[in-house]
Design an enzyme around this catalytic site. Structure first.
Site, PDB file in Angstrom:
ATOM      1  N   ARG A 177       6.099   3.494   2.486  1.00 27.90           N
ATOM      2  CA  ARG A 177       5.856   2.697   1.284  1.00 27.90           C
ATOM      3  C   ARG A 177       6.079   1.218   1.596  1.00 27.90           C
ATOM      4  NH1 ARG A 177       9.236   7.075  -0.284  1.00 27.90           N
ATOM      5  NH2 ARG A 177       8.244   8.532  -1.766  1.00 27.90           N
ATOM      6  N   LYS A 199      13.215   6.330  -1.522  1.00 27.24           N
ATOM      7  CA  LYS A 199      13.675   6.382  -2.909  1.00 27.24           C
ATOM      8  C   LYS A 199      15.000   7.124  -2.997  1.00 27.24           C
ATOM      9  CE  LYS A 199       9.162   6.096  -5.175  1.00 27.24           C
ATOM     10  NZ  LYS A 199       8.227   6.758  -6.121  1.00 27.24           N
ATOM     11  N   HIS A 270      -0.705   0.681  -0.643  1.00 28.58           N
ATOM     12  CA  HIS A 270      -0.418   2.086  -0.984  1.00 28.58           C
ATOM     13  C   HIS A 270      -1.560   2.993  -0.533  1.00 28.58           C
ATOM     14  CE1 HIS A 270       2.125   5.001  -2.932  1.00 28.58           C
ATOM     15  NE2 HIS A 270       1.097   5.506  -3.570  1.00 28.58           N
ATOM     16  N   ARG A 273      -1.066   4.163   2.876  1.00 29.63           N
ATOM     17  CA  ARG A 273      -0.171   5.339   2.903  1.00 29.63           C
ATOM     18  C   ARG A 273      -0.987   6.615   2.679  1.00 29.63           C
ATOM     19  NH1 ARG A 273       5.114   7.302   1.796  1.00 29.63           N
ATOM     20  NH2 ARG A 273       5.336   8.597  -0.061  1.00 29.63           N
ATOM     21  N   TYR A 305      -2.908  15.700  -1.334  1.00 30.33           N
ATOM     22  CA  TYR A 305      -3.679  15.318  -0.154  1.00 30.33           C
ATOM     23  C   TYR A 305      -4.479  16.470   0.444  1.00 30.33           C
ATOM     24  CZ  TYR A 305      -0.843  11.131  -0.344  1.00 30.33           C
ATOM     25  OH  TYR A 305      -0.241   9.977  -0.764  1.00 30.33           O
TER      26      TYR A 305
END
Length: 329
Positions: A177, A199, A270, A273, A305
């Site tokens: 990220r 996170k 992003h 990513r 994904y």
């Protein structure tokens, strides 16, 4: 918690718990604060039978205590979600917040009630325990093709070309990220991997290949020449010798996207990513491993994904003799 003095003690304690015990980021705490402040203000509006168009910012919630919250019903919460969907004014011509925003606010409410019932046991019943989230339209993530990735990397030029190239290689190789990249220190770079703080302050190692290693090494030669760096530990340094910011990373990605003749409005840091995740899956990485690489807490977040075209399955389908039959007129 001085900045949350317009909130009741019960909410400040919740925010403090998530900041000090759960280790949540300042951004997450701020979102909890704004979402739950709005929720409690609306509850005051409902309980005091004020007009629906009352300015919520004018409603004080400092006097709210556990007895007030005990009297909030599931029906009241449905009214709040309906208000967000149909009555909440966004602009003069737009009313109603998005499904994603409603889901985020409901998530904050669920966390608040879980804290009150499970963690502190101030409530016996949780009215939102089984409340479903608004159904989100699952949009497939945008990602760059291999050719577009090559074009992007070849387009990197300018004063900070070595730094920017290393940043793009890390995005495309590791799928980290923006905030994780910005937080990287020199000590986080190992021979074939980086240590990432994701996170919730969760640490993980993400491996990279030889080309990414070379990009970092070339940049480090330039990086180590810098003097009077405000944060000597930082891996990536801005033009004014500070740790590079999230917004600066956003701008440099857009800049090189444009230089590569890519639609900068459709692609971002992003999306790089997403690109890394998609390429890893297409290269044979299983979803569970990808979950660990990306730092996703839940597997279903990673499973978005799996939309990518699986070349081996396509080859298998085309190898089926029936695929060669064509009796169409």
């Amino acid at each position: 918690m001085q900045r949350y003095q317009d909130c009741p003690l019960i909410l400040r304690d919740f925010l403090s718990y998530h900041e000090t015990i759960k280790g949540q980021s300042q951004q997450t705490i701020a979102e909890y604060y704004l979402d739950l402040r709005m929720f409690l203000r609306f509850m005051k509006l409902v309980k005091n039978e004020l007009p629906i168009d009352t300015d919520l910012s004018s409603i004080s919630i400092k006097d709210i205590d556990i007895r007030f919250i005990q009297n909030i019903t599931l029906s009241d919460i449905y009214d709040f979600l309906s208000y967000l969907a149909h009555d909440r004014e966004i602009t003069k011509s737009e009313v109603g917040v998005s499904t994603a925003t409603r889901s985020r606010k409901l998530s904050a409410i669920k966390s608040f009630y879980k804290y009150l019932t499970v963690r502190t046991k101030q409530l016996e019943e949780n009215p939102v325990a089984d409340l479903e989230y608004p159904k989100l339209r699952k949009a497939l993530p945008r990602y760059l093709s291999f050719e577009q990735c090559s074009a992007l990397l070849q387009a990197v030029q300018g004063q900070n070309a070595k730094r920017d190239y290393a940043i793009l290689m890390l995005f495309l190789s590791c799928g980290i990220r923006r905030a994780e990249l910005v937080g990287l220190n020199l000590s986080d770079v190992y021979e074939d991997r980086i240590r990432v703080v994701g996170k919730g302050n969760k640490e993980r190692f993400v491996y990279f290949g030889a080309s990414c290693r070379r990009a970092i090494d070339v940049y480090l030669i330039e990086r180590n020449k810098k003097e009077k760096v405000s944060d000597p530990k930082a891996l990536f340094i801005s033009r004014d010798s500070n740790r590079i910011s999230v917004s600066a990373v956003h701008r440099l990605v857009k800049k090189h996207m444009l230089a590569a003749s890519l639609d900068a409005s459709q692609f971002s840091a992003h999306k790089l990513r997403h690109t890394a995740a998609t390429m890893m899956l297409s290269g044979g990485v299983d979803v569970k491993t990808l979950q660990e690489v990306l730092g996703h807490e839940h597997l279903n977040t990673t499973e978005i994904y799996t939309h990518i075209e699986n070349t081996e399955l396509k080859v298998a389908a085309e190898a089926n003799p029936v695929s060669k039959i064509d009796f169409s007129k």
